[in-house]
Design a protein around this motif. Structure first.
Motif, PDB file in Angstrom:
ATOM      1  N   GLN A 131       0.825  -1.203   0.000  1.00 39.27           N
ATOM      2  CA  GLN A 131       0.000   0.000   0.000  1.00 39.27           C
ATOM      3  C   GLN A 131       0.863   1.259   0.000  1.00 39.27           C
ATOM      4  O   GLN A 131       0.575   2.221  -0.715  1.00 39.27           O
ATOM      5  CB  GLN A 131      -0.944   0.011   1.200  1.00 39.27           C
ATOM      6  N   ALA A 132       1.931   1.255   0.780  1.00 39.38           N
ATOM      7  CA  ALA A 132       2.824   2.418   0.830  1.00 39.38           C
ATOM      8  C   ALA A 132       3.479   2.667  -0.527  1.00 39.38           C
ATOM      9  O   ALA A 132       3.578   3.809  -0.983  1.00 39.38           O
ATOM     10  CB  ALA A 132       3.888   2.218   1.913  1.00 39.38           C
ATOM     11  N   VAL A 133       3.909   1.603  -1.193  1.00 34.59           N
ATOM     12  CA  VAL A 133       4.541   1.739  -2.503  1.00 34.59           C
ATOM     13  C   VAL A 133       3.516   2.187  -3.542  1.00 34.59           C
ATOM     14  O   VAL A 133       3.776   3.087  -4.346  1.00 34.59           O
ATOM     15  CB  VAL A 133       5.228   0.417  -2.928  1.00 34.59           C
ATOM     16  N   VAL A 134       2.330   1.587  -3.522  1.00 28.31           N
ATOM     17  CA  VAL A 134       1.269   1.954  -4.460  1.00 28.31           C
ATOM     18  C   VAL A 134       0.913   3.422  -4.295  1.00 28.31           C
ATOM     19  O   VAL A 134       0.794   4.165  -5.279  1.00 28.31           O
ATOM     20  CB  VAL A 134       0.027   1.056  -4.260  1.00 28.31           C
ATOM     21  N   ALA A 135       0.741   3.868  -3.061  1.00 28.38           N
ATOM     22  CA  ALA A 135       0.378   5.269  -2.815  1.00 28.38           C
ATOM     23  C   ALA A 135       1.430   6.206  -3.384  1.00 28.38           C
ATOM     24  O   ALA A 135       1.097   7.216  -4.028  1.00 28.38           O
ATOM     25  CB  ALA A 135       0.200   5.511  -1.317  1.00 28.38           C
TER      26      ALA A 135
END
Length: 114
Positions: free
Chosen positions: A24-28
């Motif tokens: 999620q952190a990378v996608v964001a």
């Protein structure tokens, strides 16, 4: 075990909460910049011995459903590895977490304190 709801067709991708928090952190980060990338993973043996891939892009809805309630301390080294993969031509290949070297808090930044 959480899941990602991908796109408008109800596609569900089962994933460990810890892996999903890092993803999620990378996608964001990628989507904030308007960048798409391929996400690749090895399928669970229960569904065969193959692999799957999904195109992650700003115009494709994603919903992250966590089943655990605790905050997840992020592993900075794993975030860097995942980001490098997402920036590559082959895309982000989900793999095992490296040993913790510099955790960051669940808000995506900070000094490693929770």
């Amino acid at each position: 075990m959480g899941k990602i709801l991908y796109g408008g067709q109800g596609i569900e991708i089962d994933m460990d909460d810890r892996v999903m928090a890092h993803l999620q952190a990378v996608v964001a980060s990628k989507l904030r910049r308007g960048e798409g990338f391929f996400l690749n993973w090895k399928d669970d043996l229960a569904v065969g011995d193959g692999h799957s891939a999904a195109w992650i892009a700003p115009d494709i809805p994603l919903f992250f459903k966590y089943y655990g309630s605790r905050n997840i301390e992020l592993n900075r080294q794993w975030l860097e590895i995942m980001t490098m993969g997402a920036n590559s031509n082959g895309g982000l290949q989900l793999g095992d977490e490296p040993t913790v070297s510099a955790p960051v808090n669940g808000n995506g930044g900070g000094n490693g304190s929770a």
